[in-house]
Design a protein around this motif. Structure first.
Motif, PDB file in Angstrom:
ATOM      1  N   PRO A 243       0.839  -1.203   0.000  1.00 17.39           N
ATOM      2  CA  PRO A 243       0.000   0.000   0.000  1.00 17.39           C
ATOM      3  C   PRO A 243       0.879   1.259   0.000  1.00 17.39           C
ATOM      4  O   PRO A 243       1.903   1.302   0.694  1.00 17.39           O
ATOM      5  N   ASN A 244       0.491   2.254  -0.796  1.00 16.24           N
ATOM      6  CA  ASN A 244       1.256   3.505  -0.961  1.00 16.24           C
ATOM      7  C   ASN A 244       2.620   3.314  -1.626  1.00 16.24           C
ATOM      8  O   ASN A 244       3.455   4.220  -1.600  1.00 16.24           O
ATOM      9  N   GLY A 245       2.843   2.137  -2.178  1.00 14.13           N
ATOM     10  CA  GLY A 245       4.099   1.914  -2.901  1.00 14.13           C
ATOM     11  C   GLY A 245       4.171   2.821  -4.125  1.00 14.13           C
ATOM     12  O   GLY A 245       3.153   3.299  -4.623  1.00 14.13           O
ATOM     13  N   ARG A 246       5.399   3.044  -4.611  1.00 13.94           N
ATOM     14  CA  ARG A 246       5.562   3.987  -5.723  1.00 13.94           C
ATOM     15  C   ARG A 246       6.196   3.323  -6.935  1.00 13.94           C
ATOM     16  O   ARG A 246       7.076   2.471  -6.805  1.00 13.94           O
ATOM     17  N   ILE A 247       5.732   3.748  -8.086  1.00 14.95           N
ATOM     18  CA  ILE A 247       6.320   3.294  -9.350  1.00 14.95           C
ATOM     19  C   ILE A 247       7.132   4.472  -9.897  1.00 14.95           C
ATOM     20  O   ILE A 247       6.701   5.623  -9.801  1.00 14.95           O
ATOM     21  N   VAL A 248       8.325   4.191 -10.414  1.00 18.47           N
ATOM     22  CA  VAL A 248       9.157   5.257 -10.987  1.00 18.47           C
ATOM     23  C   VAL A 248       9.569   4.826 -12.394  1.00 18.47           C
ATOM     24  O   VAL A 248      10.191   3.775 -12.563  1.00 18.47           O
ATOM     25  N   LEU A 249       9.180   5.633 -13.376  1.00 15.41           N
ATOM     26  CA  LEU A 249       9.527   5.346 -14.767  1.00 15.41           C
ATOM     27  C   LEU A 249      10.645   6.282 -15.205  1.00 15.41           C
ATOM     28  O   LEU A 249      10.682   7.439 -14.786  1.00 15.41           O
TER      29      LEU A 249
END
Ligand SMILES: C[S@@+](CC[C@H](N)C(=O)[O-])C[C@H]1O[C@@H](n2cnc3c(N)ncnc32)[C@H](O)[C@@H]1O
Length: 350
Positions: A275-281
């Protein structure tokens, strides 16, 4: 470096169109061949190791080549900005020292070798097919699988370009305090993950990539972080990515897929995040090339993505809509690197 025309030449070539400007492309192609050969022969390293500038004969002797051949090659490399000559001897220019020596942190030699040995030969086979038929007959990754050594050359090339961005990128990617977990999807050479683990002692990371790519990682992971960096081989479109990650990196991955695949991949990544994890492209984004070099760079990568991957560069709006559809919010963007066009896009799982 492409030859830099003087004022009069620019006038005649570009403004008045009185001389054939396409000749400069011919010089550029020849220059690329010449530099690739110089890298193969270890010519630049030999000059770097010498205490004084070397004559063609002395250089030829050290790299076991013909003195006349070396003189002709070096004279051309002087006109292209790679070498300087005085009193019949050659030395490296600052450009070559900074960008093409193995001792330099910004060594782009492996990237040029990747193009010389793999990408341009692949263009030879597939560029026309991709343009005429709309897609290549196979992807460059399938072609790498036919000969595993190709993966090593490719990852060394990807790593070289990553070395230009790694400081900027690792400054920009925030990692939660405490025991955080990261997955580097299509992480390949692992440079970004390794540097993030160095900076964040409580971070553990998984580099997820195709089996051929993971096998090349071998000794690349330094001992100081080796116990916190794992690899996982698989296809990120279909195989289990793991779960409970706080951060997922997808660097130079989006450009390889069509919109439906990207949305599905973002959904799979969302499922793998806590939960609240982030994806970075990280990628090159359409519309970001505003100067001649960055515009040409963007169109150049679009042509190579079509030829090698049946893919393209996307706009920020497109990627934002796929992220929202996949369940991400708070989408931000930040440019990175010395040349315009590359940016990090970050979003949080809803
Ligand atoms: C252009 S490289 C980028 C490497 C690294 N992330 C970087 O930015 O320097 C793309 C990576 O994605 C990996 N890749 C491509 N398709 C994949 C798939 N279906 N599953 C897993 N990895 C894949 C390739 O093997 C390669 O390492």
């Amino acid at each position: 470096m492409p030859v830099n025309p003087n004022f009069l030449e620019r006038l005649v070539l570009f403004r008045l169109n009185k001389a054939p400007a396409p000749m400069l492309d011919l010089f550029g192609a020849a220059s690329f061949e010449a530099v690739s050969l110089a890298l193969d022969l270890g010519l630049f390293e030999t000059l770097a190791d010498a205490e004084t500038p070397l004559t063609a004969a002395a250089l030829a002797d050290r790299i076991d080549a013909h003195p006349d051949g070396i003189a002709t090659l070096c004279d051309f490399l002087v006109t292209e900005g790679y070498l300087a000559a005085s009193d019949g001897s050659y030395r490296l220019t600052g450009m070559t020292e900074k960008w093409l020596l193995t001792t330099s942190e910004t060594n782009m030699g492996p990237w040029l070798t990747f193009w010389n040995e793999l990408v341009f030969p692949f263009w030879e086979r597939e560029l026309e097919t991709a343009v005429v038929e709309g897609e290549p007959s196979q992807s460059i990754y399938e072609w790498f699988d036919e000969e595993p050594a190709r993966w090593e050359t490719a990852q060394a090339g990807f790593r070289a370009t990553a070395s230009l961005l790694v400081d900027d990128v690792t400054d920009a990617v925030s990692v939660p305090d405490g025991n955080a977990r990261l997955v580097d999807v299509g992480g390949g050479h692992g440079l970004y993950t390794i540097e993030l683990c160095r900076r964040h002692p409580n971070l553990t990371a998984t580099i997820f990539d195709l089996p051929g790519a993971v096998e090349t990682l071998g000794d690349e992971v330094p001992a100081e972080v080796a116990d916190r960096v794992r690899t996982r081989a698989g296809d990120y479109l279909t195989d289990d990515l793991g779960d409970g990650y706080d951060v997922a990196l997808l660097f130079n991955v989006v450009h390889a897929h069509d919109p439906a695949e990207n949305t599905a991949l973002f959904e799979r990544v969302a499922d793998s995040l806590a939960p609240n994890g982030r994806i970075v492209l990280l990628d090159q984004w359409e519309g970001s090339g505003r100067t001649p070099v960055s515009r040409a760079g963007l169109r150049f990568v679009a042509l190579t993505y079509l030829t090698t991957l049946d893919a393209t560069v996307y706009t920020h709006e497109e990627v934002t809509s796929w992220l929202r559809e996949a369940g991400f919010e708070d989408i931000t963007r930040r440019s990175v690197g010395p040349v315009a066009g590359q940016a990090l896009v970050e979003a949080t799982k809803r």
